[in-house]
Motif scaffolding. Structure first.
Motif, short mmCIF file in Angstrom:
data_model
loop_
_atom_site.label_atom_id
_atom_site.label_comp_id
_atom_site.label_asym_id
_atom_site.label_seq_id
_atom_site.Cartn_x
_atom_site.Cartn_y
_atom_site.Cartn_z
N ARG A 82 -13.05 1.33 3.08
CA ARG A 82 -12.01 0.55 3.15
C ARG A 82 -10.63 1.02 3.85
O ARG A 82 -9.56 0.73 3.77
CB ARG A 82 -11.50 -0.04 1.46
CG ARG A 82 -12.53 -0.69 0.95
CD ARG A 82 -12.14 -0.98 -0.62
NE ARG A 82 -12.96 -1.92 -1.27
CZ ARG A 82 -12.71 -3.05 -1.94
NH1 ARG A 82 -11.25 -3.47 -1.74
NH2 ARG A 82 -13.51 -3.76 -2.53
N ASP A 117 -0.64 -2.61 -3.45
CA ASP A 117 0.16 -3.45 -2.46
C ASP A 117 0.80 -4.53 -3.26
O ASP A 117 1.16 -5.74 -2.55
CB ASP A 117 -0.96 -4.32 -1.51
CG ASP A 117 -1.85 -4.96 -2.51
OD1 ASP A 117 -1.73 -5.25 -3.33
OD2 ASP A 117 -3.00 -5.37 -1.75
N ARG A 160 -6.31 -0.82 -4.90
CA ARG A 160 -5.78 -1.69 -3.61
C ARG A 160 -4.78 -2.52 -4.12
O ARG A 160 -3.62 -2.72 -3.41
CB ARG A 160 -6.65 -2.31 -2.83
CG ARG A 160 -7.61 -1.35 -1.83
CD ARG A 160 -8.38 -2.24 -1.18
NE ARG A 160 -7.81 -2.85 -0.23
CZ ARG A 160 -7.39 -2.53 1.02
NH1 ARG A 160 -7.64 -1.59 1.58
NH2 ARG A 160 -6.88 -3.55 1.78
N MET A 180 0.86 -1.26 -0.01
CA MET A 180 -0.03 -0.07 0.11
C MET A 180 0.89 1.31 0.07
O MET A 180 1.80 1.39 0.55
CB MET A 180 -0.90 -0.17 1.21
CG MET A 180 -1.98 1.20 1.20
SD MET A 180 -3.05 1.05 0.00
CE MET A 180 -3.91 -0.42 0.06
N GLU A 226 -10.95 -1.74 -5.58
CA GLU A 226 -10.11 -3.03 -5.56
C GLU A 226 -8.86 -2.99 -6.50
O GLU A 226 -7.75 -3.59 -6.06
CB GLU A 226 -11.15 -4.13 -5.84
CG GLU A 226 -10.31 -5.54 -5.52
CD GLU A 226 -9.81 -5.95 -4.08
OE1 GLU A 226 -8.87 -6.93 -4.05
OE2 GLU A 226 -10.43 -5.48 -3.25
#
Length: 356
Positions: free
Chosen positions: A27, A313, A309, A1, A306
Motif C-alpha cells: 500500500r 486519513d 489508513r 495520512m 486498512e
C-alpha cells in the motif's frame, strides 16, 4: 495520512507480522520493523530489500520502555503483532500514548482485549488517541459484520456468529496465547450471556449450523467465545452473543502436535478457507451478512492496515479505546477488503435463524 508514512510493526517477523509488513509495503507505506530478535528483523529487512530502500530495523522489547520509545519515534502509528498480548498490549499502548500515535493490534485473546478497554479507555480518550484492539480475523471481522447487519443500530436482541474453517493449523503465537488464556480461566470457559462475559465449567455444547453453500450443514461447537464478544458488546447492547465454530476446526487446533500453517502461494498463505456468518435479530427483524476468504492469519493484515489508513486519513469517528464497528463505517470498511474478503450483505431471506 501521517507525515512520514512510517508504521511501526512490533513482532514484525512473526507469522501474522510478516503478512502485515507485506501489506504495508503493497500500500506504499513504510513499515518500521521491530521485535526482540535483531537477527530475525535483519533477515526480514533483507527479504524485502530488492528494488526498494532498506527497511528501518529497530529492535525493541515490551519489557523495555526505552526501546519501545525508540521503535515508535517518528512513526505515524503502531501495529502490535507480538503475542501473547496479555504481556505486550499494555506496554505498547503506553508507548503509543507517549508518542501520541494510534495503536492497533491483532490480539485474539479475549481477556487481553477486555483488559485494553478496561485499563486504557479514559486515558486514550483524554489524549485524543485511537486505540483499536483485536483488529484481526477474530474481534475485528465479526464486529464489522455485525455492525453492517445492524446498519448503524446500537442494540439487538440476539447476535449469532458462526465460523466455518476448512482446517485450523495453529501458529506458535496461537498456541502461546491459548496457554495464557487457559491459565487465566483455570480450566473454565468464557461465555457471553445476560449482556456480559462469564466463566462456566463443563464441556461446551455442540449442535448443527446450516451454513450457506458450499459449506452447508455442519456440526459445530457452541459457546466458542472469541474476541468478537468483547468488541461487539462495547458498542452494541445485546444480551446474547452466541458464537460457534465448526467441530472439525476445533479438533484441528486442539490436536496434540498439530502442524503450523503451510504456505501454498507466493504470498505465503495457507490453503485454509473460511466462511463467517453473522445473524442479527433486532426488533422482530433478522439480517445476515456473510464473509468468505482464505487464511485467517493472512487476512488479519488487510484488516489491521486498512484500520491504520483510516485512522491516519481522518476517517475515524472518535478517539479512545474503540471497536472497529464503532469507529469505522462497517459496510464501507468491509467493501474495501476485496479481494481478500468477499462479503455478501444479503445472503439469506429474513426468517428463523438456524440454531445450533
Amino acid at each position: 495520512m501521517g507525515t512520514s508514512g512510517k508504521v511501526a510493526v512490533l513482532g514484525a517477523y512473526g507469522h501474522t507480522g510478516r503478512f502485515v509488513v507485506a501489506e504495508l509495503l503493497a500500500r506504499g507505506l513504510r513499515p518500521v520493523l521491530s521485535g526482540r530478535d535483531a537477527g530475525r528483523l535483519d533477515a526480514l529487512a533483507a527479504h524485502h530489500s530488492a528494488g526498494r530502500p532498506g527497511l528501518d530495523v529497530r529492535p525493541a522489547s515490551a519489557d523495555d520502555p526505552a526501546s519501545l520509545d525508540r521503535a515508535l519515534a517518528g512513526t505515524d502509528a503502531v501495529i502490535n503483532c507480538a503475542g501473547p498480548f496479555a504481556g505486550t498490549a499494555a506496554p505498547v499502548i503506553e508507548a503509543a500514548l507517549r508518542a501520541r500515535i494510534p495503536y492497533v493490534d491483532v490480539a485474539g485473546e479475549v481477556e487481553a482485549v477486555a483488559d485494553t478497554f478496561t485499563h486504557f479507555a479514559e486515558r486514550a480518550r483524554a489524549a485524543g488517541i485511537a486505540v483499536v484492539p483485536a483488529m484481526a480475523f477474530f474481534g475485528g471481522l465479526g464486529d464489522l459484520l455485525v455492525s453492517a447487519a445492524l446498519g448503524g443500530g446500537r442494540s439487538a436482541d440476539e447476535v449469532f456468529l458462526a465460523y466455518a474453517l476448512s482446517s485450523w493449523h495453529p501458529t506458535a503465537g496461537t498456541r502461546a496465547s491459548s496457554r495464557v488464556s487457559g491459565q487465566r480461566r483455570d480450566g473454565r470457559r468464557l461465555v457471553h450471556a445476560d449482556g456480559r462475559l462469564e466463566l462456566r465449567t463443563g464441556e461446551a455444547p455442540t449442535g448443527r449450523w446450516a451454513f450457506p453453500a458450499p459449506v452447508g450443514d455442519q456440526t459445530v461447537v457452541r459457546e466458542f467465545t472469541t474476541a468478537d464478544s468483547v468488541t461487539i458488546s462495547r458498542h452494541v447492547t445485546v444480551p446474547v452473543i452466541d458464537t460457534c465454530m465448526t467441530s472439525a476446526a476445533v479438533a484441528d487446533v486442539l490436536a496434540p502436535g498439530a502442524p503450523a500453517p503451510a504456505p501454498v502461494d507466493d504470498l505465503g498463505r495457507s490453503a485454509q478457507t473460511f466462511l463467517v456468518e453473522a445473524v442479527v435479530r433486532a426488533g422482530g427483524t433478522e439480517r445476515r451478512v456473510v464473509a468468505r476468504g482464505r487464511d485467517i492469519y493472512a487476512v488479519s493484515a488487510p484488516l489491521a492496515v486498512e484500520a491504520v489508513r483510516r485512522l491516519l486519513d481522518g476517517r475515524a469517528r472518535t478517539a479512545g479505546v474503540v471497536s472497529p464497528g464503532e469507529v469505522f463505517d462497517a459496510r464501507d470498511f468491509l467493501a474495501s477488503l476485496a479481494p481478500h474478503v468477499s462479503v455478501d450483505f444479503a445472503s439469506a431471506p429474513s426468517g428463523a435463524a438456524p440454531r445450533p
